[in-house]
Design an enzyme around this catalytic site. Structure first.
Site, PDB file in Angstrom:
ATOM      1  N   ARG A 155      -5.315  11.704 -13.087  1.00 15.45           N
ATOM      2  CA  ARG A 155      -4.981  11.695 -11.661  1.00 15.45           C
ATOM      3  C   ARG A 155      -4.792  10.281 -11.118  1.00 15.45           C
ATOM      4  NH1 ARG A 155      -6.141  16.777  -9.806  1.00 15.45           N
ATOM      5  NH2 ARG A 155      -6.085  16.110  -7.638  1.00 15.45           N
ATOM      6  N   LYS A 156      -4.930   9.287 -11.992  1.00 19.18           N
ATOM      7  CA  LYS A 156      -4.851   7.888 -11.539  1.00 19.18           C
ATOM      8  C   LYS A 156      -3.539   7.251 -11.981  1.00 19.18           C
ATOM      9  CE  LYS A 156      -6.959   4.004 -13.169  1.00 19.18           C
ATOM     10  NZ  LYS A 156      -8.066   3.149 -13.671  1.00 19.18           N
TER      11      LYS A 156
ATOM     12  N   ASP B 290       0.821  -1.207   0.000  1.00 18.92           N
ATOM     13  CA  ASP B 290       0.000   0.000   0.000  1.00 18.92           C
ATOM     14  C   ASP B 290       0.859   1.264   0.000  1.00 18.92           C
ATOM     15  OD1 ASP B 290      -1.940   1.926   0.324  1.00 18.92           O
ATOM     16  OD2 ASP B 290      -2.648   1.232   2.272  1.00 18.92           O
TER      17      ASP B 290
END
Lengths: 159, 159
Positions: free
Chosen positions: B124-125, B66
């Protein structure tokens, strides 16, 4: 609550997991129970389990999905065999894969409800669908593919 | 090493994350760097980050995937704009979704290498593909879909 959590039935050698082991004094020690066909775990992250100010760290949420998932998989396996969780031999599951979707930011400072249900059970593989609720709102959706620990591995650990 | 880690450039208000915040004294404080086109983070789990005896807890591995993923996404965004990570305004990413596949058990007691690379970057990804290596063997594969924190949210946090 008189009812014992799934994790309280894990044999001692398998009760050291950082997420769910009752014998890991540094860990989260989560506790999961049946609630009808669903399983439920309530957990309040600590202030330091922060992501950005006000919100829970994604890795913590993934951890909750992970351990509540393997716990639910084990409990479901006993149920499927019509066995009490205290009966022998123990059935334990490990995570083969994990998927977590952060639907909304999860607020810090409230008790989270992690819910799960069996999506698929086939041989030694159980798929658990999960979601996390904060203040009545679903903030996380996840899925755990859990695989039953081979007897040989359990024997090696226990002996 | 003179080179600063990605996480050392995060503005203070965004440096409290349990996984990667340099200001979170209870957290993992992971540090990620470029290694050519790949990013790398080295981390040694503590003895209590255990799953079953001898192996690392899956939630910890998910946490590493993560935070190394969002760090790599941020660093890649600066690179794509030809900007130094110290330049303003800060670019920060949150995890939209996480996928972790536990290919083999990950041994406890060794330094893990978490590696990442940009699989896709669109607006934005940013999608980061990752893998964890223990003793030269890939034990975990993962993917993070990271989304850039909206300027308004950053402003709200900073001010």
């Amino acid at each position: 609550m008189a009812e014992k959590a799934f994790q309280e039935y894990y044999p001692d050698v398998l009760a050291h997991c950082y997420g769910c082991g009752r014998l890991n004094e540094h860990g989260h020690q989560i506790k999961s129970y049946w609630a009808g066909e669903e399983s439920v775990c309530r957990f309040t992250p600590a202030p330091h389990h922060i992501a950005v100010p006000g919100y829970v760290y994604g890795g913590m949420l993934a951890s909750l999905i992970d351990c509540h998932g393997t716990g639910t998989a084990a409990a479901a396996a006993y149920r499927a065999e019509g066995r009490d969780m205290a009966s022998q031999p123990p059935l334990r599951f490990l995570t083969a894969s994990l998927r977590v979707e952060y639907v909304k930011p999860t607020p810090l400072g409230v008790t989270l409800e992690i819910r799960g249900k069996v999506k698929e059970a086939k041989g030694r593989k159980v798929v658990i669908e999960e979601w996390i609720v904060a203040n009545g709102v679903v903030t996380v959706r996840g899925e755990v593919v859990a695989v039953q620990v081979p007897e040989q591995m359990l024997d090696d650990l226990v002996t």
